[in-house]
Scaffold this motif. Structure first.
Motif, PDB file in Angstrom:
ATOM      1  N   HIS A 167       0.834  -1.201   0.000  1.00  0.00           N
ATOM      2  CA  HIS A 167       0.000   0.000   0.000  1.00  0.00           C
ATOM      3  C   HIS A 167       0.878   1.264   0.000  1.00  0.00           C
ATOM      4  O   HIS A 167       0.585   2.237  -0.715  1.00  0.00           O
ATOM      5  CB  HIS A 167      -0.921  -0.018   1.223  1.00  0.00           C
ATOM      6  CG  HIS A 167      -1.839   1.159   1.272  1.00  0.00           C
ATOM      7  ND1 HIS A 167      -2.899   1.326   0.389  1.00  0.00           N
ATOM      8  CD2 HIS A 167      -1.851   2.243   2.096  1.00  0.00           C
ATOM      9  CE1 HIS A 167      -3.520   2.449   0.663  1.00  0.00           C
ATOM     10  NE2 HIS A 167      -2.907   3.027   1.701  1.00  0.00           N
ATOM     11  N   ARG A 168       1.960   1.248   0.799  1.00  0.00           N
ATOM     12  CA  ARG A 168       2.858   2.405   0.818  1.00  0.00           C
ATOM     13  C   ARG A 168       3.520   2.621  -0.543  1.00  0.00           C
ATOM     14  O   ARG A 168       3.645   3.750  -1.028  1.00  0.00           O
ATOM     15  CB  ARG A 168       3.920   2.219   1.917  1.00  0.00           C
ATOM     16  CG  ARG A 168       3.390   2.403   3.333  1.00  0.00           C
ATOM     17  CD  ARG A 168       4.541   2.537   4.321  1.00  0.00           C
ATOM     18  NE  ARG A 168       5.385   1.354   4.346  1.00  0.00           N
ATOM     19  CZ  ARG A 168       5.208   0.317   5.154  1.00  0.00           C
ATOM     20  NH1 ARG A 168       4.193   0.307   6.029  1.00  0.00           N
ATOM     21  NH2 ARG A 168       6.021  -0.725   5.115  1.00  0.00           N
ATOM     22  N   GLU A 169       3.951   1.524  -1.156  1.00  0.00           N
ATOM     23  CA  GLU A 169       4.559   1.659  -2.491  1.00  0.00           C
ATOM     24  C   GLU A 169       3.568   2.196  -3.512  1.00  0.00           C
ATOM     25  O   GLU A 169       3.912   3.028  -4.376  1.00  0.00           O
ATOM     26  CB  GLU A 169       5.109   0.300  -2.934  1.00  0.00           C
ATOM     27  CG  GLU A 169       6.308  -0.161  -2.146  1.00  0.00           C
ATOM     28  CD  GLU A 169       6.765  -1.534  -2.587  1.00  0.00           C
ATOM     29  OE1 GLU A 169       6.065  -2.136  -3.454  1.00  0.00           O
ATOM     30  OE2 GLU A 169       7.802  -2.003  -2.094  1.00  0.00           O
ATOM     31  N   TRP A 170       2.322   1.753  -3.442  1.00  0.00           N
ATOM     32  CA  TRP A 170       1.314   2.250  -4.391  1.00  0.00           C
ATOM     33  C   TRP A 170       1.040   3.740  -4.174  1.00  0.00           C
ATOM     34  O   TRP A 170       0.907   4.516  -5.139  1.00  0.00           O
ATOM     35  CB  TRP A 170       0.037   1.438  -4.196  1.00  0.00           C
ATOM     36  CG  TRP A 170      -1.037   1.822  -5.180  1.00  0.00           C
ATOM     37  CD1 TRP A 170      -1.150   1.457  -6.469  1.00  0.00           C
ATOM     38  CD2 TRP A 170      -2.145   2.688  -4.902  1.00  0.00           C
ATOM     39  NE1 TRP A 170      -2.254   2.014  -7.048  1.00  0.00           N
ATOM     40  CE2 TRP A 170      -2.893   2.789  -6.096  1.00  0.00           C
ATOM     41  CE3 TRP A 170      -2.587   3.369  -3.774  1.00  0.00           C
ATOM     42  CZ2 TRP A 170      -4.044   3.543  -6.195  1.00  0.00           C
ATOM     43  CZ3 TRP A 170      -3.732   4.134  -3.887  1.00  0.00           C
ATOM     44  CH2 TRP A 170      -4.455   4.215  -5.076  1.00  0.00           C
ATOM     45  N   GLU A 171       0.962   4.175  -2.882  1.00  0.00           N
ATOM     46  CA  GLU A 171       0.760   5.595  -2.597  1.00  0.00           C
ATOM     47  C   GLU A 171       1.943   6.431  -3.097  1.00  0.00           C
ATOM     48  O   GLU A 171       1.767   7.519  -3.663  1.00  0.00           O
ATOM     49  CB  GLU A 171       0.579   5.797  -1.081  1.00  0.00           C
ATOM     50  CG  GLU A 171      -0.749   5.306  -0.527  1.00  0.00           C
ATOM     51  CD  GLU A 171      -1.910   6.157  -1.010  1.00  0.00           C
ATOM     52  OE1 GLU A 171      -1.659   7.330  -1.389  1.00  0.00           O
ATOM     53  OE2 GLU A 171      -3.043   5.663  -1.036  1.00  0.00           O
ATOM     54  N   ARG A 172       3.157   5.925  -2.889  1.00  0.00           N
ATOM     55  CA  ARG A 172       4.330   6.644  -3.360  1.00  0.00           C
ATOM     56  C   ARG A 172       4.342   6.769  -4.887  1.00  0.00           C
ATOM     57  O   ARG A 172       4.676   7.827  -5.448  1.00  0.00           O
ATOM     58  CB  ARG A 172       5.599   5.937  -2.881  1.00  0.00           C
ATOM     59  CG  ARG A 172       6.872   6.788  -3.083  1.00  0.00           C
ATOM     60  CD  ARG A 172       8.101   6.040  -2.649  1.00  0.00           C
ATOM     61  NE  ARG A 172       8.009   5.627  -1.245  1.00  0.00           N
ATOM     62  CZ  ARG A 172       7.889   4.368  -0.831  1.00  0.00           C
ATOM     63  NH1 ARG A 172       7.845   3.374  -1.721  1.00  0.00           N
ATOM     64  NH2 ARG A 172       7.800   4.081   0.446  1.00  0.00           N
ATOM     65  N   ALA A 173       3.983   5.714  -5.587  1.00  0.00           N
ATOM     66  CA  ALA A 173       3.926   5.764  -7.057  1.00  0.00           C
ATOM     67  C   ALA A 173       2.866   6.743  -7.539  1.00  0.00           C
ATOM     68  O   ALA A 173       3.073   7.494  -8.508  1.00  0.00           O
ATOM     69  CB  ALA A 173       3.651   4.357  -7.610  1.00  0.00           C
ATOM     70  N   ARG A 174       1.714   6.773  -6.852  1.00  0.00           N
ATOM     71  CA  ARG A 174       0.658   7.711  -7.258  1.00  0.00           C
ATOM     72  C   ARG A 174       1.100   9.166  -7.062  1.00  0.00           C
ATOM     73  O   ARG A 174       0.846  10.030  -7.901  1.00  0.00           O
ATOM     74  CB  ARG A 174      -0.607   7.420  -6.441  1.00  0.00           C
ATOM     75  CG  ARG A 174      -1.847   8.215  -6.885  1.00  0.00           C
ATOM     76  CD  ARG A 174      -3.071   7.740  -6.141  1.00  0.00           C
ATOM     77  NE  ARG A 174      -2.923   7.935  -4.693  1.00  0.00           N
ATOM     78  CZ  ARG A 174      -3.169   9.098  -4.074  1.00  0.00           C
ATOM     79  NH1 ARG A 174      -3.559  10.153  -4.778  1.00  0.00           N
ATOM     80  NH2 ARG A 174      -3.023   9.203  -2.770  1.00  0.00           N
ATOM     81  N   VAL A 175       1.792   9.442  -5.945  1.00  0.00           N
ATOM     82  CA  VAL A 175       2.277  10.806  -5.698  1.00  0.00           C
ATOM     83  C   VAL A 175       3.324  11.203  -6.733  1.00  0.00           C
ATOM     84  O   VAL A 175       3.320  12.332  -7.259  1.00  0.00           O
ATOM     85  CB  VAL A 175       2.840  10.912  -4.267  1.00  0.00           C
ATOM     86  CG1 VAL A 175       3.547  12.266  -4.074  1.00  0.00           C
ATOM     87  CG2 VAL A 175       1.727  10.750  -3.245  1.00  0.00           C
ATOM     88  N   ASP A 176       4.246  10.277  -7.058  1.00  0.00           N
ATOM     89  CA  ASP A 176       5.263  10.581  -8.079  1.00  0.00           C
ATOM     90  C   ASP A 176       4.625  10.858  -9.434  1.00  0.00           C
ATOM     91  O   ASP A 176       5.043  11.767 -10.169  1.00  0.00           O
ATOM     92  CB  ASP A 176       6.258   9.426  -8.192  1.00  0.00           C
ATOM     93  CG  ASP A 176       7.080   9.278  -6.927  1.00  0.00           C
ATOM     94  OD1 ASP A 176       7.181  10.270  -6.165  1.00  0.00           O
ATOM     95  OD2 ASP A 176       7.614   8.172  -6.692  1.00  0.00           O
ATOM     96  N   HIS A 177       3.611  10.081  -9.793  1.00  0.00           N
ATOM     97  CA  HIS A 177       2.928  10.296 -11.073  1.00  0.00           C
ATOM     98  C   HIS A 177       2.227  11.651 -11.116  1.00  0.00           C
ATOM     99  O   HIS A 177       2.269  12.374 -12.134  1.00  0.00           O
ATOM    100  CB  HIS A 177       1.933   9.161 -11.298  1.00  0.00           C
ATOM    101  CG  HIS A 177       1.191   9.280 -12.595  1.00  0.00           C
ATOM    102  ND1 HIS A 177       1.816   9.106 -13.823  1.00  0.00           N
ATOM    103  CD2 HIS A 177      -0.110   9.559 -12.858  1.00  0.00           C
ATOM    104  CE1 HIS A 177       0.925   9.275 -14.785  1.00  0.00           C
ATOM    105  NE2 HIS A 177      -0.255   9.547 -14.229  1.00  0.00           N
ATOM    106  N   LYS A 178       1.616  12.024  -9.990  1.00  0.00           N
ATOM    107  CA  LYS A 178       0.939  13.321  -9.939  1.00  0.00           C
ATOM    108  C   LYS A 178       1.947  14.466 -10.046  1.00  0.00           C
ATOM    109  O   LYS A 178       1.712  15.464 -10.741  1.00  0.00           O
ATOM    110  CB  LYS A 178       0.152  13.428  -8.641  1.00  0.00           C
ATOM    111  CG  LYS A 178      -0.685  14.697  -8.550  1.00  0.00           C
ATOM    112  CD  LYS A 178      -1.514  14.725  -7.278  1.00  0.00           C
ATOM    113  CE  LYS A 178      -2.352  16.000  -7.203  1.00  0.00           C
ATOM    114  NZ  LYS A 178      -3.155  16.049  -5.964  1.00  0.00           N
TER     115      LYS A 178
END
Length: 377
Positions: A167-178
């Motif tokens: 879940h943390r990795e997915w949140e980090r990827a979403r923030v980087d994409h944004k």
């Protein structure tokens, strides 16, 4: 033997001076190439003015074409730089995503192609608490499992940690994409603002050039009008002076006393004598006929010369018209090619954005299930 007196010398000098003046006057009157009396100077001035206007229009049209070509080159360079920059950023983002979320170790079938599988593999039984011991291996039998509750608690804790980490990795990827999308949007806005400033500056420069050209043309027209007025006034004064001299001269007044000679009544002054013999009159008439024929021949040659110039001018105008049409055709083709290129680039960017959005939404779920299945096996 006659002795030359001072009076005779003065009379001969005056006679030579009058002859010279008469020859100069005949050259001004009878020379059809240099004579302007009787010519349509206004028509000549109109032709010269039309030719200058045509040259100025042609020059302005060429300058306009050059300015348009420079503008199109600037726009193409800006679009090319923008495309190269976007492509580079997209490649960097793809490489970062692959290095972060698509490692070889995270693949589902990595255990089948792991080159270090034999080194990582353990013996059949390491200890009595080895979890790999099965019934068919006959390494451990019923009644010997003493750590069942601890093992079950450890497995639950491990599953919970894996879920939180994913879940943390997915949140980090979403923030980087944004953040990447925000940076891309800001970069595009900066490029658009720069292009708009360049276009505005070019428009101001073109207005200043047009104003300067208009002022220059206005000054040229005023100077030309003033020069024509002065030349016309000077020509009228010269004509009036010449007409006055001719009217008050002895040639047009035909004074019979001007032919009397001081040497006797039987002698006359040749430059003032009005009467001639028939042979002299016939000779003069013959000379006049020759002059008339020569004048007609010159007029015919001049007419032929004017026809040749008109034909050349028409050919030149036709060639310029064909060149202008070809230039317009080339501009339309260039604009069409540019529009096609822009449309293809827009479609390609739209497809890439959809693929990136689809990958960003589907990839975390697939990675979670693949890791869970691999570790469960």
């Amino acid at each position: 033997m006659e002795v030359a007196l001072v009076k005779d010398l003065q009379q001969d000098a005056s006679l030579e001076k009058k002859r010279y003046m008469e020859l100069c006057r005949q050259g001004r009157v009878f020379n059809a190439r240099n004579r302007i009396i009787g010519g349509d100077t206004q028509a000549w001035d109109v032709q010269v003015h039309d030719q200058k206007i045509k040259e100025a229009t042609e020059k302005a049209r060429h300058e306009t074409f050059a300015a348009d070509m420079k503008h199109n080159d600037k726009v193409m360079c800006i679009l090319h730089d923008r495309e190269q920059r976007d492509r580079k950023q997209l490649c960097c983002a793809i490489n970062d995503f692959q290095q972060s979320f698509q490692k070889p170790e995270t693949r589902r079938e990595f255990d089948l192609s792991d080159p270090l599988a034999l080194k990582k593999d353990l013996p059949a039984r390491v200890s009595d608490n080895d979890m790999r011991n099965t019934v068919s291996g006959m390494q451990k039998f019923m009644g010997e499992d003493l750590n069942f509750h601890e093992r079950k608690r450890f497995q639950q804790e491990q599953n919970r940690e894996w879920s939180l980490q994913q879940h943390r990795e997915w949140e980090r990827a979403r923030v980087d994409h944004k953040l990447a999308e925000d940076f891309y949007t800001q970069t595009r806005l900066k490029f658009d603002e720069t292009a708009r400033d360049l276009q505005k500056l070019e428009g101001l420069t073109r207005k200043e050039v047009c104003a300067a050209m208009k002022e220059f043309n206005k000054n040229q027209v005023m100077e030309l009008a003033e020069r024509k007025r002065q030349e016309k006034q000077k020509e009228q004064e010269d004509n009036m002076t010449e007409i006055t001299n001719l009217l008050h001269g002895d040639l047009l007044s035909e004074n019979p006393q001007q032919a009397a000679s001081s040497f006797g009544p039987h002698r006359v002054v040749p430059d003032r004598w009005k009467g001639m013999s028939k042979e002299q009159l016939e000779e003069i008439r013959f000379t006049q006929k020759q002059q008339i024929q020569e004048k007609l021949r010159l007029q015919e040659e001049e007419c032929q010369h004017n026809m040749d110039w008109d034909r050349r001018r028409i050919q030149k105008a036709r060639a310029s018209l064909l060149q202008e049409r070809q230039q317009q055709r080339l501009q339309r083709e260039l604009r069409k090619a540019l529009d096609c290129s822009n449309l293809s680039l827009a479609k390609e960017q739209h497809l890439r954005k959809k693929q990136m959005d689809k990958a960003s939404t589907s990839q975390p779920t697939e990675d979670y299930f693949s890791q869970f299945n691999t570790r469960s096996r």
